[in-house]
Design an enzyme around this catalytic site. Structure first.
Site, mmCIF file in Angstrom:
data_model
loop_
_atom_site.group_PDB
_atom_site.id
_atom_site.type_symbol
_atom_site.label_atom_id
_atom_site.label_comp_id
_atom_site.label_asym_id
_atom_site.label_seq_id
_atom_site.Cartn_x
_atom_site.Cartn_y
_atom_site.Cartn_z
ATOM 1 C CG HIS A 23 -1.952 1.034 1.263
ATOM 2 N ND1 HIS A 23 -3.089 0.950 2.047
ATOM 3 C CD2 HIS A 23 -2.036 2.234 0.635
ATOM 4 C CE1 HIS A 23 -3.803 2.046 1.905
ATOM 5 N NE2 HIS A 23 -3.180 2.865 1.051
ATOM 6 C CD GLU A 206 -7.607 6.636 4.368
ATOM 7 O OE1 GLU A 206 -8.143 6.571 3.239
ATOM 8 O OE2 GLU A 206 -6.533 7.261 4.587
ATOM 9 C CG ASP A 284 -1.687 5.704 2.614
ATOM 10 O OD1 ASP A 284 -1.943 5.413 1.438
ATOM 11 O OD2 ASP A 284 -2.527 6.223 3.386
ATOM 12 C CG ASP A 285 -0.094 8.901 0.283
ATOM 13 O OD1 ASP A 285 -0.020 8.833 -0.950
ATOM 14 O OD2 ASP A 285 -1.098 8.543 0.938
#
Ligand code: ADE
Ligand code: ZN
Length: 346
Positions: A23, A206, A284-285
């Protein structure tokens, strides 16, 4: 054999474990320094005078407050070379975190809407993936994400644009603003994608309710849930996740930065493992949320009562939950076992 380690050895153990990252939005790995370099290369203006002021803007109150700045950052990407350079920077970083497999999300609509050719996006990313395999030994694949705040029609158009490139990505996902955009909106697009032989995943739970996780499973027929942290509010859903071994790709520092949990000590990752959920840890980011994969592991080790065995489970889960071939899964699991054996001895 159960491994016991003194608490002070856990961070080093976590860092060294071979792992898959499942992810990671590749646009979310774009560091401010690279944003400024690409802005200059492409003569794009960004509404921040320098790296420090851009970084200072990374204070988010929820998912949308992040997405607004994330899409602005991605606007500097124009050419095939830009997409290659972004992904290559991620792979170099991933290698230092002992990532041996990565399944990268990319958001073609963020780029094609600005007039960038689909081929530039995917060919640049694929070139970096090929280099990752040959130069770093990282197995890398791409997952095309549809932006859920856009229409079903736009998602269909994207799938159509992607058709000539079918061998270059392994699956489809669903990301962007969750609440108000339930999985059902994309039922027909996902059905078509699955008919094309693509794997399917989706962000769900989320910020959105457990009902979105149910419909990602039942309507989109996804094989993994991205985030899924809200699932624990629904015991029947947890039973299903456990019984069917449906993985959750959990992103602890993301959850903290986007205020899904106020404190990492309140995160439900440990609880998931206790319940038998196939949880994995992901970044994620990472350029926006304060850390790459190993920083997520370290932060969880600091904040949660994770044992060495939990860390091994998380590493094993990452490969089990991946879309690797059975042969690769076996090889990757052997890599985990070999690391554990070496660490136990030394
Ligand atoms: N796109 C990039 N990061 C995301 C996240 N955490 N949730 C939804 N969409 C995203
Ligand atoms: Zn995500």
């Amino acid at each position: 054999m159960t491994l016991h380690l003194a608490p002070e050895r856990l961070p080093e153990f976590a860092r060294g474990l071979p792992k898959a990252e499942l992810h990671i939005h590749i646009e979310g790995s774009l560091e401010p320094e690279l944003i400024f370099a690409l802005a200059q290369r492409n003569a794009v203006t960004i509404p921040y005078p320098d790296v420090a002021s851009l970084r200072a803007a990374y204070a988010f109150s929820n998912l949308q407050s992040f997405l607004d700045i994330y899409y602005a950052g991605a606007s500097v990407l124009r050419t095939e070379q830009d997409f290659h350079d972004m992904a290559w920077a991620y792979f170099l970083r991933a290698h230092t975190d002992h990532i041996t497999r990565a399944e990268l999300f990319f958001d073609p609509q963020t780029h094609t809407e600005r007039g960038v050719a689909f081929a530039s996006v995917i060919d640049g990313l694929r070139r970096a993936c090929a280099r990752a395999r040959s130069e770093l030994g990282i197995e890398a694949e791409l997952i095309l994400c549809f932006l859920r705040h856009l229409s079903e029609e736009a998602a269909f158009a994207t799938l159509e644009e992607a058709r000539p490139h079918l061998g270059k990505f392994i699956g489809v996902g669903l990301d962007s603003s969750e609440v108000g955009h339930p999985p059902e909106k994309f039922a027909r697009v996902f059905a078509d994608a699955r008919r094309l032989g693509l794997r399917a995943v989706a962000h769900a739970g989320e910020e959105g309710p457990p009902a979105y996780v149910w419909s990602a499973l039942d309507v989109l027929k996804v094989e993994r849930i991205d985030h899924g942290v809200q699932s624990l509010k629904d015991p029947a859903l947890v039973r299903r996740l456990v019984e069917q071994r449906i993985p959750l790709t959990v992103c602890p520092l993301s959850n903290l930065k986007l205020c899904v949990f106020d404190d990492l000590r309140a995160h439900n990752l440990k609880r998931m493992l206790e319940l038998g959920v196939v949880a994995t840890v992901n970044s994620d980011d990472p350029a926006y949320f304060g850390g790459y994969l190993n920083r997520n592991f370290e932060a969880c080790v600091e904040a949660l009562p994770l044992s060495a065995q939990d860390l091994v489970t998380l590493a094993r889960n990452s490969f089990d939950a991946s879309f690797a071939s059975p042969q690769e899964k076996r090889m990757q699991r052997e890599g985990v076992d070999a690391f554990v054996a070496r660490f136990a001895q030394g």
